[in-house]
Design an enzyme around this catalytic site. Structure first.
Site, short mmCIF file in Angstrom:
data_model
loop_
_atom_site.label_atom_id
_atom_site.label_comp_id
_atom_site.label_asym_id
_atom_site.label_seq_id
_atom_site.Cartn_x
_atom_site.Cartn_y
_atom_site.Cartn_z
N SER A 132 0.87 -1.17 0.00
CA SER A 132 0.00 0.00 0.00
C SER A 132 0.90 1.22 0.00
O SER A 132 2.07 1.12 0.40
CB SER A 132 -0.85 0.00 1.27
OG SER A 132 -1.50 1.24 1.44
N TYR A 145 -2.41 -1.36 10.76
CA TYR A 145 -2.37 -1.64 9.32
C TYR A 145 -1.00 -1.26 8.75
O TYR A 145 -0.39 -2.03 8.01
CB TYR A 145 -3.50 -0.88 8.62
CG TYR A 145 -3.55 -1.10 7.11
CD1 TYR A 145 -3.95 -2.33 6.59
CD2 TYR A 145 -3.22 -0.08 6.22
CE1 TYR A 145 -4.01 -2.54 5.21
CE2 TYR A 145 -3.28 -0.28 4.85
CZ TYR A 145 -3.67 -1.51 4.35
OH TYR A 145 -3.74 -1.71 2.98
N1 LIG Z 1 -8.64 -0.54 -1.64
C1 LIG Z 1 -7.64 0.22 -1.22
O1 LIG Z 1 -7.81 1.46 -1.07
C2 LIG Z 1 -6.28 -0.38 -1.01
C3 LIG Z 1 -5.18 0.48 -0.93
C4 LIG Z 1 -3.91 -0.05 -0.71
C5 LIG Z 1 -3.74 -1.41 -0.57
N2 LIG Z 1 -4.83 -2.24 -0.63
C6 LIG Z 1 -4.58 -3.68 -0.47
O2 LIG Z 1 -5.13 -4.37 -1.58
C7 LIG Z 1 -5.40 -5.73 -1.20
C8 LIG Z 1 -6.77 -6.12 -1.73
O3 LIG Z 1 -7.76 -5.31 -1.13
P1 LIG Z 1 -9.01 -4.72 -1.96
O4 LIG Z 1 -8.85 -3.25 -2.01
O5 LIG Z 1 -9.20 -5.47 -3.23
O6 LIG Z 1 -10.20 -4.99 -0.90
P2 LIG Z 1 -11.41 -6.07 -0.87
O7 LIG Z 1 -12.32 -5.84 -2.04
O8 LIG Z 1 -11.94 -5.96 0.50
O9 LIG Z 1 -10.69 -7.47 -1.09
C9 LIG Z 1 -9.92 -8.07 -0.08
C10 LIG Z 1 -9.84 -9.55 -0.36
O10 LIG Z 1 -9.02 -10.15 0.66
C11 LIG Z 1 -9.70 -11.31 1.09
N3 LIG Z 1 -9.33 -11.76 2.44
C12 LIG Z 1 -9.43 -11.13 3.63
N4 LIG Z 1 -9.00 -11.93 4.62
C13 LIG Z 1 -8.62 -13.10 4.03
C14 LIG Z 1 -8.10 -14.33 4.51
N5 LIG Z 1 -7.88 -14.55 5.82
N6 LIG Z 1 -7.81 -15.32 3.63
C15 LIG Z 1 -8.02 -15.13 2.30
N7 LIG Z 1 -8.54 -14.01 1.78
C16 LIG Z 1 -8.82 -13.00 2.64
C17 LIG Z 1 -11.19 -10.94 1.03
O11 LIG Z 1 -11.96 -12.13 1.08
P3 LIG Z 1 -13.46 -12.26 1.70
O12 LIG Z 1 -14.38 -11.94 0.55
O13 LIG Z 1 -13.53 -13.67 2.16
O14 LIG Z 1 -13.55 -11.25 2.82
C18 LIG Z 1 -11.21 -10.24 -0.32
O15 LIG Z 1 -11.24 -11.19 -1.36
C19 LIG Z 1 -5.25 -5.77 0.32
O16 LIG Z 1 -4.02 -6.37 0.65
C20 LIG Z 1 -5.26 -4.31 0.73
O17 LIG Z 1 -4.54 -4.08 1.92
C21 LIG Z 1 -6.08 -1.76 -0.86
#
Ligand SMILES: NC(=O)c1ccc[n+]([C@@H]2O[C@H](COP(=O)([O-])OP(=O)(O)OC[C@H]3O[C@@H](n4cnc5c(N)ncnc54)[C@H](OP(=O)(O)O)[C@@H]3O)[C@@H](O)[C@H]2O)c1
Length: 275
Positions: A132, A145
């Site tokens: 991130s 985080y």
């Molecule tokens: N969106 C942002 O602004 C942002 C910014 C910087 C970095 N990120 C990073 O991007 C990555 C993806 O996030 P996203 O933005 O795509 O959010 P998201 O739509 O909430 O997706 C997160 C995914 O992680 C899965 N997950 C959570 N806990 C898990 C576990 N114990 N085992 C396996 N899967 C798990 C969730 O599965 P479930 O459906 O089962 O909950 C979901 O598929 C994360 O690492 C996040 O920190 C996001």
């Protein structure tokens, strides 16, 4: 033989967008998620869905072994699963802290260790860790985080050296804000932002408001998937890929300002009168 990518956390967001993009480029895709019933792409050619909870070591071993058996090889690992934990550090429960690290850090360790023997044997592979902008700079009310994402950033930089002699590249994709479920259903809080007994309530509300008012600047997950695909295929030794205009602007400012000026700006932008 088509190349194979193994992705964690593909039910929504960046992971789901990455599944679609790699599949569109003709890759074989091991799309893993906690609940395979959530898969919205099981009929895409080349995509197979596997159950994998990154906090469950047995499910990691099972999914990696099954994908290797069914696809024959693993070329790229995308450690994407993760979630945000927002709120005061003081009120975070041990279970919340444990879960945050179990998912964002130890989960990455487990999946990476599971694929390394095969990548080392084939003398090639790319490991991409989604960190991130919050793995390079910190905002208020996000200490745990940031601890996970700063941790992953340093882990990845060291691993880059360790795995290079085996032909394995390590990469970090660091997104800014992305329009996914991250700030909605996936977000965990360590305190009630409206709780009368919460001494940090004002700071918490200010930070949550600041994040939601920045929603318009957020990237689409498809854009982050493009950068992930580039990292997977460009053959470069580049470690970090900053993903999103907001992330580039912020880290650019950090590089050009003094530390105290930058921190004062963040304090003002996120906390205003609550700082
Ligand atoms: N969106 C942002 O602004 C942002 C910014 C910087 C970095 N990120 C990073 O991007 C990555 C993806 O996030 P996203 O933005 O795509 O959010 P998201 O739509 O909430 O997706 C997160 C995914 O992680 C899965 N997950 C959570 N806990 C898990 C576990 N114990 N085992 C396996 N899967 C798990 C969730 O599965 P479930 O459906 O089962 O909950 C979901 O598929 C994360 O690492 C996040 O920190 C996001």
């Amino acid at each position: 033989m088509a190349q194979t990518v193994f992705i964690t956390g593909t039910s929504t967001g960046i992971g789901a967008a990455a599944v679609r993009l790699f599949a569109a480029h003709g890759w074989q895709v091991a799309a893993t998620m906690r609940n395979p019933a959530d898969a919205k792409f099981s009929n895409l050619p080349g995509v197979r869905v596997y159950a994998l909870d990154v906090t469950d070591a047995a499910s990691v071993q099972r999914a990696v072994a099954q994908a290797q058996r069914e696809f024959g090889r693993l070329d790229v690992l995308l450690n994407n699963a993760g979630y945000g934990l927002v709120g005061p550090f003081e009120t975070a429960t041990p279970a919340q802290i444990q879960q945050q690290f179990a998912t964002n850090v130890f989960g990455v360790f487990a999946v990476t260790q599971a694929v390394l023997p095969a990548m080392r044997a084939q003398k090639s592979g790319v490991i991409i860790n989604i960190t991130s902008v919050g793995g390079r700079t910190a905002f208020p009310m996000n200490s745990l985080y940031h601890a996970t994402k700063f941790g992953l950033d340093g882990f990845s930089e060291s691993l880059w050296y360790e795995l290079a002699p085996f032909g394995i590249q390590v990469k970090v994709v660091a997104p800014g804000g992305v329009a996914t479920d991250f700030a909605g259903r996936s977000l965990h809080l360590t305190a009630d932002p409206n709780g009368e007994a919460n001494p940090y309530a004002g700071q918490m509300r200010a930070v949550l408001d600041a994040f939601s008012s920045r929603g318009g600047a957020a990237s689409q997950p498809e854009h982050i998937a493009e950068i992930i695909y580039q990292a997977a295929t460009d053959g470069k030794n580049q470690l970090r890929y900053i993903a999103g205009d907001d992330a580039e602007r912020l880290l650019g400012a950090k590089a050009h300002m003094t530390e105290s000026d930058f921190m004062q700006m963040i304090q003002q932008n996120f906390l205003g009168n609550n700082g």
